[in-house]
Design a protein around this motif. Structure first.
Motif, PDB file in Angstrom:
ATOM      1  N   GLU A  57       0.834  -1.214   0.000  1.00  0.00           N
ATOM      2  CA  GLU A  57       0.000   0.000   0.000  1.00  0.00           C
ATOM      3  C   GLU A  57       0.864   1.259   0.000  1.00  0.00           C
ATOM      4  O   GLU A  57       0.549   2.231  -0.686  1.00  0.00           O
ATOM      5  N   ARG A  58       1.932   1.254   0.768  1.00  0.00           N
ATOM      6  CA  ARG A  58       2.836   2.410   0.757  1.00  0.00           C
ATOM      7  C   ARG A  58       3.462   2.612  -0.610  1.00  0.00           C
ATOM      8  O   ARG A  58       3.600   3.752  -1.077  1.00  0.00           O
ATOM      9  N   PHE A  59       3.837   1.520  -1.273  1.00  0.00           N
ATOM     10  CA  PHE A  59       4.410   1.620  -2.612  1.00  0.00           C
ATOM     11  C   PHE A  59       3.389   2.191  -3.589  1.00  0.00           C
ATOM     12  O   PHE A  59       3.706   3.050  -4.406  1.00  0.00           O
ATOM     13  N   ARG A  60       2.150   1.728  -3.509  1.00  0.00           N
ATOM     14  CA  ARG A  60       1.103   2.233  -4.406  1.00  0.00           C
ATOM     15  C   ARG A  60       0.809   3.700  -4.155  1.00  0.00           C
ATOM     16  O   ARG A  60       0.534   4.454  -5.075  1.00  0.00           O
ATOM     17  N   GLN A  61       0.864   4.135  -2.908  1.00  0.00           N
ATOM     18  CA  GLN A  61       0.627   5.541  -2.601  1.00  0.00           C
ATOM     19  C   GLN A  61       1.746   6.415  -3.158  1.00  0.00           C
ATOM     20  O   GLN A  61       1.498   7.505  -3.669  1.00  0.00           O
ATOM     21  N   TYR A  63       4.062   5.602  -5.720  1.00  0.00           N
ATOM     22  CA  TYR A  63       4.331   5.504  -7.152  1.00  0.00           C
ATOM     23  C   TYR A  63       3.104   5.177  -8.008  1.00  0.00           C
ATOM     24  O   TYR A  63       3.184   5.218  -9.219  1.00  0.00           O
ATOM     25  N   GLY A  64       1.999   4.844  -7.387  1.00  0.00           N
ATOM     26  CA  GLY A  64       0.804   4.467  -8.138  1.00  0.00           C
ATOM     27  C   GLY A  64       0.131   5.641  -8.828  1.00  0.00           C
ATOM     28  O   GLY A  64      -0.480   5.492  -9.881  1.00  0.00           O
ATOM     29  N   SER A  65       0.243   6.831  -8.268  1.00  0.00           N
ATOM     30  CA  SER A  65      -0.443   7.997  -8.849  1.00  0.00           C
ATOM     31  C   SER A  65       0.320   8.564 -10.044  1.00  0.00           C
ATOM     32  O   SER A  65      -0.209   9.373 -10.784  1.00  0.00           O
ATOM     33  N   ARG A  66       1.554   8.159 -10.227  1.00  0.00           N
ATOM     34  CA  ARG A  66       2.352   8.661 -11.353  1.00  0.00           C
ATOM     35  C   ARG A  66       2.035   7.864 -12.606  1.00  0.00           C
ATOM     36  O   ARG A  66       2.443   6.730 -12.763  1.00  0.00           O
ATOM     37  N   GLN A  67       1.284   8.437 -13.501  1.00  0.00           N
ATOM     38  CA  GLN A  67       0.941   7.795 -14.767  1.00  0.00           C
ATOM     39  C   GLN A  67       1.734   8.468 -15.886  1.00  0.00           C
ATOM     40  O   GLN A  67       1.775   9.682 -15.969  1.00  0.00           O
ATOM     41  N   GLY A  68       2.334   7.671 -16.770  1.00  0.00           N
ATOM     42  CA  GLY A  68       3.215   8.196 -17.815  1.00  0.00           C
ATOM     43  C   GLY A  68       2.575   8.578 -19.062  1.00  0.00           C
ATOM     44  O   GLY A  68       1.645   8.593 -19.662  1.00  0.00           O
TER      45      GLY A  68
END
Length: 68
Positions: A57-61, A63-68
């Motif tokens: 969950e910490r990883f998704r918070q 880096y998950g919001s960064r969409q290329g």
């Protein structure tokens, strides 16, 4: 054929660090092991499972919001 080519095969004693001993067949007369089925956490039922859901969950918070 040559005589005494192979090592002697016979009974061997295996001893664990927990104190459990048993007999096997081998060319070595004695074995010492650090852990056996009598004291291994997986076989005794004392194995602890690490919950990694918090890390995911910490990883998704982060880096998950960064969409290329």
């Amino acid at each position: 054929m040559r005589k005494d080519l192979h090592p002697k095969y016979g009974d061997a004693k295996v001893s664990c660090a927990c104190g459990h001993t048993w007999e096997i067949q081998s060319t070595n007369p004695e074995f010492k092991v650090g852990i056996c089925a009598k004291c291994h956490p997986f076989f005794t039922g004392t194995q602890k499972f690490v919950d990694t859901a918090g890390r995911v969950e910490r990883f998704r918070q982060r880096y998950g919001s960064r969409q290329g």
